[in-house]
Scaffold this active site. Structure first.
Site, PDB file in Angstrom:
ATOM      1  N   GLY A  83      17.106 -14.801 -17.560  1.00 12.22           N
ATOM      2  CA  GLY A  83      17.081 -16.128 -16.954  1.00 12.22           C
ATOM      3  C   GLY A  83      18.443 -16.778 -16.873  1.00 12.22           C
ATOM      4  N   CYS A  84      19.485 -15.974 -17.081  1.00 10.73           N
ATOM      5  CA  CYS A  84      20.832 -16.530 -16.990  1.00 10.73           C
ATOM      6  C   CYS A  84      21.540 -15.927 -15.789  1.00 10.73           C
ATOM      7  CB  CYS A  84      21.634 -16.205 -18.226  1.00 10.73           C
ATOM      8  SG  CYS A  84      20.888 -16.816 -19.729  1.00 10.73           S
ATOM      9  N   GLN A  85      22.311 -16.755 -15.100  1.00 10.15           N
ATOM     10  CA  GLN A  85      23.124 -16.248 -13.999  1.00 10.15           C
ATOM     11  C   GLN A  85      24.262 -15.401 -14.568  1.00 10.15           C
ATOM     12  OE1 GLN A  85      25.866 -18.576 -11.203  1.00 10.15           O
ATOM     13  NE2 GLN A  85      23.818 -19.030 -10.489  1.00 10.15           N
ATOM     14  N   SER A  86      24.768 -15.860 -15.701  1.00  5.52           N
ATOM     15  CA  SER A  86      25.769 -15.073 -16.413  1.00  5.52           C
ATOM     16  C   SER A  86      25.031 -14.209 -17.422  1.00  5.52           C
ATOM     17  CB  SER A  86      26.722 -16.016 -17.130  1.00  5.52           C
ATOM     18  OG  SER A  86      25.985 -16.992 -17.826  1.00  5.52           O
TER      19      SER A  86
END
Lengths: 147, 419
Positions: free
Chosen positions: A54-57
């Site tokens: 759920g993280c872009q990074s």
């Protein structure tokens, strides 16, 4: 030493530090600096199982349970996220599962970082906190079984 | 004889901006610079008014009611179909199916045409720059039918490899096994304009149909589905200054007639008995249930707005902005533009050495600038370029040179803060 302070006290410390900043630039420079200073995670922990979804990074989170307390280590390829992680670790690491599960983390609102908690796909802070608490829940239940 | 000059000779961006109330908004204490138009465009006041007017004056369910409001609502709804037909130059309004958006258009074709016409060993060709929406439905179909999904490779510039001497480009992928080519018209991540005309001609030679994903192209390019000769074309209203939740699927009439229905329900039936149901004629055959009446009606206003402003004049403005922005942005130290195709529209995607795109995005937002960061729903494309994602600035008719300048200053400031 951080060890003896409660989560609330640690949060207050951060809020106090942020109260010295007048501009968003100062806030973010501080967070970026924290991110750069966060001890890099050993490569052996940078495995898919430790990646927070759920993280872009990419964010890796690992934990250790010692004498009833949880110690977290984390890393990210994005420095602002890393700075935010660094604050979360500073506040939560070295506490018991119950203390961690009960933490409200109001300091994020007080320092104006709530936007990072927004439920968009591009943002990982929320998933990060969820995962930190998942670990606490897991340790709490296994601890109870052992006892 | 006297000639009248009612058409505005030049494009006045400041005049245009007055039509978009949101552009007066401040974000983080600064006038917002909105450069996330490839995700969704802002709406002119006329579109907002149309929605408001519909609900305040003639909200009714369409097609079946015989009362005045139902007639008015039906007329407005069907007027949009006529406007869409003209906007993309379809032959008939029977070829215009309203959907929720491009994604639903792809899925509709995959679930109906695909399930009827694709069988084991057949091949579907897509490209390496597709949006996930134009990958996943075909993947699902191929898995179900044991068909094969083939991918056109992408060059370092971000162009499709059509007939590369070494790589297996498009022309080498085509064969008698190819049943469908589904291709993006304009890449949402790179801005590349693909040679759809050539792609379609080649596909038709082997008897394959072609689906064109027009999500990004419809707002910028002149769309003529007859001239293009595509078999399907889909776009979303909200990327063409219209409301969210309404889109269009175009299909050639003969193909649409032969395709099985998509969803069953009201509106799409002719006669229902418990033994057998017969279905409506085109285009209602594919529009089950009460449609998105309000947004569909307002879509007409958005398309009229674009047509009245004139697409070629808008395009000139956007191309000039893209050119200026590309020059200014490429001059930034350590910055690399991803996607340097010769034929591009509206989009600049870039990465900066040793800096994560997300960090740039956060610091731009703090300076009142909205860009998109991440993989833009094109993960395979990001993998192709070896980047976790990019920062993407995308332009619309209301963006200005001054906004590009603010973007450049803001990027430089972000880099300084991060290094």
């Amino acid at each position: 030493m951080n060890e003896n302070k409660t989560i609330k006290e640690r949060e207050e410390e951060i809020v106090e530090e942020f109260s010295l900043f007048d501009t968003w630039e100062e806030k973010y420079e501080y967070i970026i600096d924290l991110g750069k200073k966060l001890e890099p995670l050993d490569d052996k922990y940078k495995v898919p199982g430790n990646i927070i979804k759920g993280c872009q990074s990419t964010v890796w989170l690992t934990s250790e349970f010692k004498d009833g307390k949880i110690y977290y280590k984390a890393d990210s390829d994005a420095v602002i996220v890393k700075g935010l992680i660094s604050m979360l670790i500073k506040v939560l690491s070295g506490n018991t599962p119950d203390e961690i599960l009960g933490a409200k983390l109001d300091f994020l609102k007080d320092i104006g970082m709530m936007s990072h908690l927004a439920q968009t796909r591009s943002n990982g802070l929320l998933s990060m906190i969820k995962q930190i608490k998942n670990y606490a829940l897991a340790y709490k239940s296994t601890d109870a079984i052992v006892k | 004889m006297e000639t009248t000059t009612t058409i505005k000779p030049t494009f006045d961006v400041n005049e245009i901006r007055k039509s978009f109330p949101i552009l007066e908004r401040e974000v983080n204490n600064q006038l917002m610079v909105y450069l996330d138009n490839a995700a969704t465009s802002q709406k002119p006041q006329a579109v907002i008014d149309a929605l408001n007017y519909y609900y305040s004056n003639y909200n009714a369910n369409i097609h079946r009611g015989i009362h005045t409001l139902a007639e008015e609502a039906t007329a407005a709804y069907e007027a949009t179909r006529k406007t869409v037909k003209d906007f993309i130059n379809a032959k008939s309004t029977d070829e215009i199916i309203f959907t929720r958006g491009t994604t639903e258009g792809v899925n509709l074709v995959a679930y109906t045409w695909g399930r009827k016409n694709i069988s084991e060993g057949d091949e579907i060709i897509i490209s390496g720059m597709e949006h996930h929406s134009n990958i996943v439905p075909w993947q699902i179909l191929c898995e179900e039918k044991k068909a094969i999904l083939k991918v056109i490779p992408i060059s370092d510039e971000g162009e499709l490899m059509m007939d590369d001497p070494i790589a297996i480009g498009y022309k080498k992928l085509l064969s008698s096994k190819t049943k469908l080519v589904s291709i993006v018209h304009v890449s949402n991540s790179l801005g590349t304009v693909n040679p759809v005309r050539e792609i379609i001609d080649e596909a038709h030679k082997v008897g394959a149909l072609v689906f064109v994903d027009g999500a990004q192209s419809t707002v910028h390019l002149d769309i003529d589905v007859q001239e293009m000769d595509c078999d399907f074309f889909a776009f979303s209203g909200h990327k063409v200054y219209g409301p969210t939740g309404v889109g269009v699927l175009y299909g050639k009439k003969k193909i649409l007639e032969e395709m099985p229905v998509f969803m069953g329900g009201g509106e799409m039936i002719k006669e229902v008995t418990f033994e057998k149901t017969t279905f409506s004629e085109l285009p209602y055959k594919y529009e089950a249930g009460t449609p998105n009446i309000a947004d569909t009606i307002a879509l007409k206003v958005a398309l009229d707005f674009v047509t009245e402003t004139k697409k070629d004049i808008i395009r000139n403005h956007e191309n000039a902005l893209l050119k200026y922005a590309t020059e200014q942005i490429s001059a930034i130290d350590g910055l690399r533009i991803i996607g340097t195709a010769k034929n591009k529209v509206s989009v600049i995607s870039f990465v900066i050495k040793n800096i994560h795109p997300q960090d740039i995005g956060v610091l731009l937002d703090n300076q009142g600038i909205a860009v998109r960061t991440g993989h833009h729903c094109t993960q395979p494309l990001m993998a192709r370029f070896g980047v976790p994602g990019t920062v993407r600035a995308s332009f619309a008719m209301y963006n200005t040179k001054e906004e590009v300048d603010r973007l450049v200053v803001a990027i430089k400031k972000a880099i300084k803060m991060l290094t």
